[in-house]
Design a protein around this motif. Structure first.
Motif, PDB file in Angstrom:
ATOM      1  N   ILE A   1      72.906 -91.197  13.083  1.00 23.57           N
ATOM      2  CA  ILE A   1      72.170 -91.742  14.238  1.00 23.57           C
ATOM      3  C   ILE A   1      73.108 -92.644  15.042  1.00 23.57           C
TER       4      ILE A   1
ATOM      5  N   ILE B   1      66.112 -95.439   5.739  1.00 22.82           N
ATOM      6  CA  ILE B   1      66.908 -94.279   6.154  1.00 22.82           C
ATOM      7  C   ILE B   1      68.208 -94.320   5.349  1.00 22.82           C
TER       8      ILE B   1
ATOM      9  N   SER C   1      73.212-102.353  12.391  1.00 23.34           N
ATOM     10  CA  SER C   1      72.046-102.798  13.161  1.00 23.34           C
ATOM     11  C   SER C   1      70.814-101.974  12.796  1.00 23.34           C
TER      12      SER C   1
ATOM     13  N   ASN D   1      62.710 -90.197  13.538  1.00 24.90           N
ATOM     14  CA  ASN D   1      62.425 -91.520  12.969  1.00 24.90           C
ATOM     15  C   ASN D   1      61.711 -92.456  13.948  1.00 24.90           C
TER      16      ASN D   1
ATOM     17  N   PRO E   1      61.362-107.114  17.933  1.00 18.73           N
ATOM     18  CA  PRO E   1      60.619-105.932  17.460  1.00 18.73           C
ATOM     19  C   PRO E   1      61.528-104.890  16.814  1.00 18.73           C
ATOM     20  N   MET E   2      62.847-105.070  16.891  1.00 19.94           N
ATOM     21  CA  MET E   2      63.780-104.123  16.261  1.00 19.94           C
ATOM     22  C   MET E   2      63.870-104.434  14.780  1.00 19.94           C
TER      23      MET E   2
ATOM     24  N   CYS F   1      62.538 -93.606  16.896  1.00 24.63           N
ATOM     25  CA  CYS F   1      63.332 -94.513  17.724  1.00 24.63           C
ATOM     26  C   CYS F   1      62.984 -94.340  19.210  1.00 24.63           C
TER      27      CYS F   1
ATOM     28  N   TYR G   1      74.727-104.918  23.939  1.00 22.43           N
ATOM     29  CA  TYR G   1      74.596-104.919  22.484  1.00 22.43           C
ATOM     30  C   TYR G   1      74.883-106.329  21.949  1.00 22.43           C
ATOM     31  N   LYS G   2      74.044-106.796  21.026  1.00 25.02           N
ATOM     32  CA  LYS G   2      74.235-108.137  20.464  1.00 25.02           C
ATOM     33  C   LYS G   2      75.038-108.103  19.170  1.00 25.02           C
ATOM     34  N   GLN G   3      75.023-106.956  18.475  1.00 20.04           N
ATOM     35  CA  GLN G   3      75.604-106.898  17.130  1.00 20.04           C
ATOM     36  C   GLN G   3      76.744-105.897  17.023  1.00 20.04           C
ATOM     37  N   GLY G   4      77.316-105.528  18.166  1.00 23.55           N
ATOM     38  CA  GLY G   4      78.489-104.657  18.153  1.00 23.55           C
ATOM     39  C   GLY G   4      78.170-103.225  18.555  1.00 23.55           C
TER      40      GLY G   4
ATOM     41  N   PRO H   1      62.458-109.193  23.504  1.00 24.35           N
ATOM     42  CA  PRO H   1      63.346-108.522  24.471  1.00 24.35           C
ATOM     43  C   PRO H   1      63.069-107.024  24.575  1.00 24.35           C
ATOM     44  N   LYS H   2      63.553-106.416  25.636  1.00 26.63           N
ATOM     45  CA  LYS H   2      63.387-104.980  25.858  1.00 26.63           C
ATOM     46  C   LYS H   2      64.249-104.195  24.871  1.00 26.63           C
TER      47      LYS H   2
ATOM     48  N   LEU I   1      57.665-104.811  25.504  1.00 29.71           N
ATOM     49  CA  LEU I   1      58.384-105.642  24.529  1.00 29.71           C
ATOM     50  C   LEU I   1      59.303-106.673  25.185  1.00 29.71           C
TER      51      LEU I   1
ATOM     52  N   TYR J   1      65.855-100.480   9.359  1.00 29.39           N
ATOM     53  CA  TYR J   1      65.471 -99.173   8.818  1.00 29.39           C
ATOM     54  C   TYR J   1      66.293 -98.892   7.558  1.00 29.39           C
TER      55      TYR J   1
ATOM     56  N   VAL K   1      67.335-106.326  14.363  1.00 27.13           N
ATOM     57  CA  VAL K   1      67.771-107.539  15.056  1.00 27.13           C
ATOM     58  C   VAL K   1      66.723-108.598  14.717  1.00 27.13           C
TER      59      VAL K   1
HETATM   60  C1  HEC Z   1      59.173-101.149  18.101  1.00 26.77           C
HETATM   61  C2  HEC Z   1      60.198-100.727  19.037  1.00 26.77           C
HETATM   62  C3  HEC Z   1      61.527-100.247  18.462  1.00 26.77           C
HETATM   63  C4  HEC Z   1      61.751 -99.171  17.638  1.00 26.77           C
HETATM   64  C5  HEC Z   1      60.738 -98.190  17.071  1.00 26.77           C
HETATM   65  C6  HEC Z   1      63.181 -99.116  17.428  1.00 26.77           C
HETATM   66  N1  HEC Z   1      63.802-100.114  18.106  1.00 26.77           N
HETATM   67 FE1  HEC Z   1      65.816-100.456  18.211  1.00 26.77          FE
HETATM   68  N2  HEC Z   1      65.477-102.112  19.337  1.00 26.77           N
HETATM   69  C7  HEC Z   1      64.245-102.546  19.780  1.00 26.77           C
HETATM   70  C8  HEC Z   1      64.412-103.758  20.555  1.00 26.77           C
HETATM   71  C9  HEC Z   1      63.303-104.550  21.227  1.00 26.77           C
HETATM   72  C10 HEC Z   1      65.805-104.035  20.573  1.00 26.77           C
HETATM   73  C11 HEC Z   1      66.518-105.193  21.283  1.00 26.77           C
HETATM   74  C12 HEC Z   1      66.620-106.398  20.393  1.00 26.77           C
HETATM   75  C13 HEC Z   1      67.333-107.514  21.088  1.00 26.77           C
HETATM   76  O1  HEC Z   1      67.666-107.431  22.267  1.00 26.77           O
HETATM   77  O2  HEC Z   1      67.578-108.516  20.407  1.00 26.77           O
HETATM   78  C14 HEC Z   1      66.439-102.979  19.809  1.00 26.77           C
HETATM   79  C15 HEC Z   1      67.803-102.894  19.577  1.00 26.77           C
HETATM   80  C16 HEC Z   1      68.428-101.849  18.940  1.00 26.77           C
HETATM   81  C17 HEC Z   1      69.859-101.708  18.788  1.00 26.77           C
HETATM   82  C18 HEC Z   1      70.916-102.648  19.357  1.00 26.77           C
HETATM   83  C19 HEC Z   1      71.271-103.792  18.448  1.00 26.77           C
HETATM   84  C20 HEC Z   1      72.244-104.701  19.162  1.00 26.77           C
HETATM   85  O3  HEC Z   1      73.393-104.797  18.725  1.00 26.77           O
HETATM   86  O4  HEC Z   1      71.873-105.306  20.164  1.00 26.77           O
HETATM   87  C21 HEC Z   1      70.083-100.565  18.097  1.00 26.77           C
HETATM   88  C22 HEC Z   1      71.425 -99.966  17.710  1.00 26.77           C
HETATM   89  C23 HEC Z   1      68.782 -99.979  17.814  1.00 26.77           C
HETATM   90  N3  HEC Z   1      67.809-100.781  18.331  1.00 26.77           N
HETATM   91  C24 HEC Z   1      68.596 -98.786  17.145  1.00 26.77           C
HETATM   92  C25 HEC Z   1      67.347 -98.259  16.820  1.00 26.77           C
HETATM   93  C26 HEC Z   1      67.174 -97.042  16.049  1.00 26.77           C
HETATM   94  C27 HEC Z   1      68.285 -96.134  15.586  1.00 26.77           C
HETATM   95  C28 HEC Z   1      65.823 -96.882  15.883  1.00 26.77           C
HETATM   96  C29 HEC Z   1      65.109 -95.818  15.067  1.00 26.77           C
HETATM   97  C30 HEC Z   1      65.543 -95.679  13.687  1.00 26.77           C
HETATM   98  C31 HEC Z   1      65.163 -97.990  16.569  1.00 26.77           C
HETATM   99  N4  HEC Z   1      66.128 -98.791  17.122  1.00 26.77           N
HETATM  100  C32 HEC Z   1      63.808 -98.155  16.655  1.00 26.77           C
HETATM  101  C33 HEC Z   1      63.033-101.953  19.535  1.00 26.77           C
HETATM  102  C34 HEC Z   1      62.825-100.841  18.743  1.00 26.77           C
END
Ligand code: HEC
Length: 134
Positions: A125, A117, A101, A56, A110-111, A58, A89-92, A78-79, A76, A114, A106
């Motif tokens: 996952i 899915i 999440s 997917n 950029p998160m 990720c 983790y911000k959401q648990g 945030p990273k 990005l 999905y 978020v």
């Molecule tokens: C475009 C880049 C990108 C993709 C692709 C991506 N993520 Fe993320 N993800 C992020 C970023 C940036 C954050 C941090 C957000 C923040 O700090 O607020 C994050 C945060 C998260 C978190 C943490 C949420 C929390 O509680 O803080 C989870 C879980 C997560 N991603 C799962 C996934 C999964 C599973 C996939 C694939 C289905 C995915 N991500 C695809 C960029 C991405």
């Protein structure tokens, strides 16, 4: 104790790699590559979750091993989350919260969510992600 001798470490890594490959024999080819060396503890749910994580996209942001170091993630803000760091983790951190999440993302980052899915696959996952937590 010579447990940590370089030769032993290499053998241990080779055994892990062979074990991981065996786990994926008969699965589809999408999850081949670096991610196949990750630890799945022999749990089929986690192995399946790892495959879905790879398929997917990720890993593009979160990295092959979920350490937040994917090629698309470096620019990005945030990273992308390093899944091993529970304090970030911000959401648990539970499987249920991580699955939520994945569904909703978020907001404002950029998160993205999905929601496409399936709930079952999101939970698999999430289990994989929880297995990466320290
Ligand atoms: C475009 C880049 C990108 C993709 C692709 C991506 N993520 Fe993320 N993800 C992020 C970023 C940036 C954050 C941090 C957000 C923040 O700090 O607020 C994050 C945060 C998260 C978190 C943490 C949420 C929390 O509680 O803080 C989870 C879980 C997560 N991603 C799962 C996934 C999964 C599973 C996939 C694939 C289905 C995915 N991500 C695809 C960029 C991405």
């Amino acid at each position: 104790m010579n447990l940590f001798k370089k030769e032993n470490l290499i053998i241990a890594i080779a055994i892990m790699a062979i074990f991981s490959l065996a786990t994926f024999c008969g699965g589809d080819k999408g999850a081949e590559g670096d991610s196949a060396t990750a630890e799945t503890s022999g749990d089929p749910d986690i192995a399946k979750g790892m495959e879905l994580y790879a398929n997917n996209g990720c890993a593009g942001c979160h990295g092959d091993s979920g350490l937040g170091d994917g090629p698309a993630g470096s620019a990005l803000n945030p990273k992308p989350r390093d899944f091993s760091m529970t304090a970030d983790y911000k959401q648990g951190t539970s499987a249920d919260e991580v699955a939520a999440s994945i569904e909703k993302g978020v907001p404002g980052t950029p998160m993205i969510g999905y929601a496409a899915i399936s709930p079952e696959d999101r939970m698999l996952i999430a289990k994989y992600i929880v297995s990466l937590q320290k």
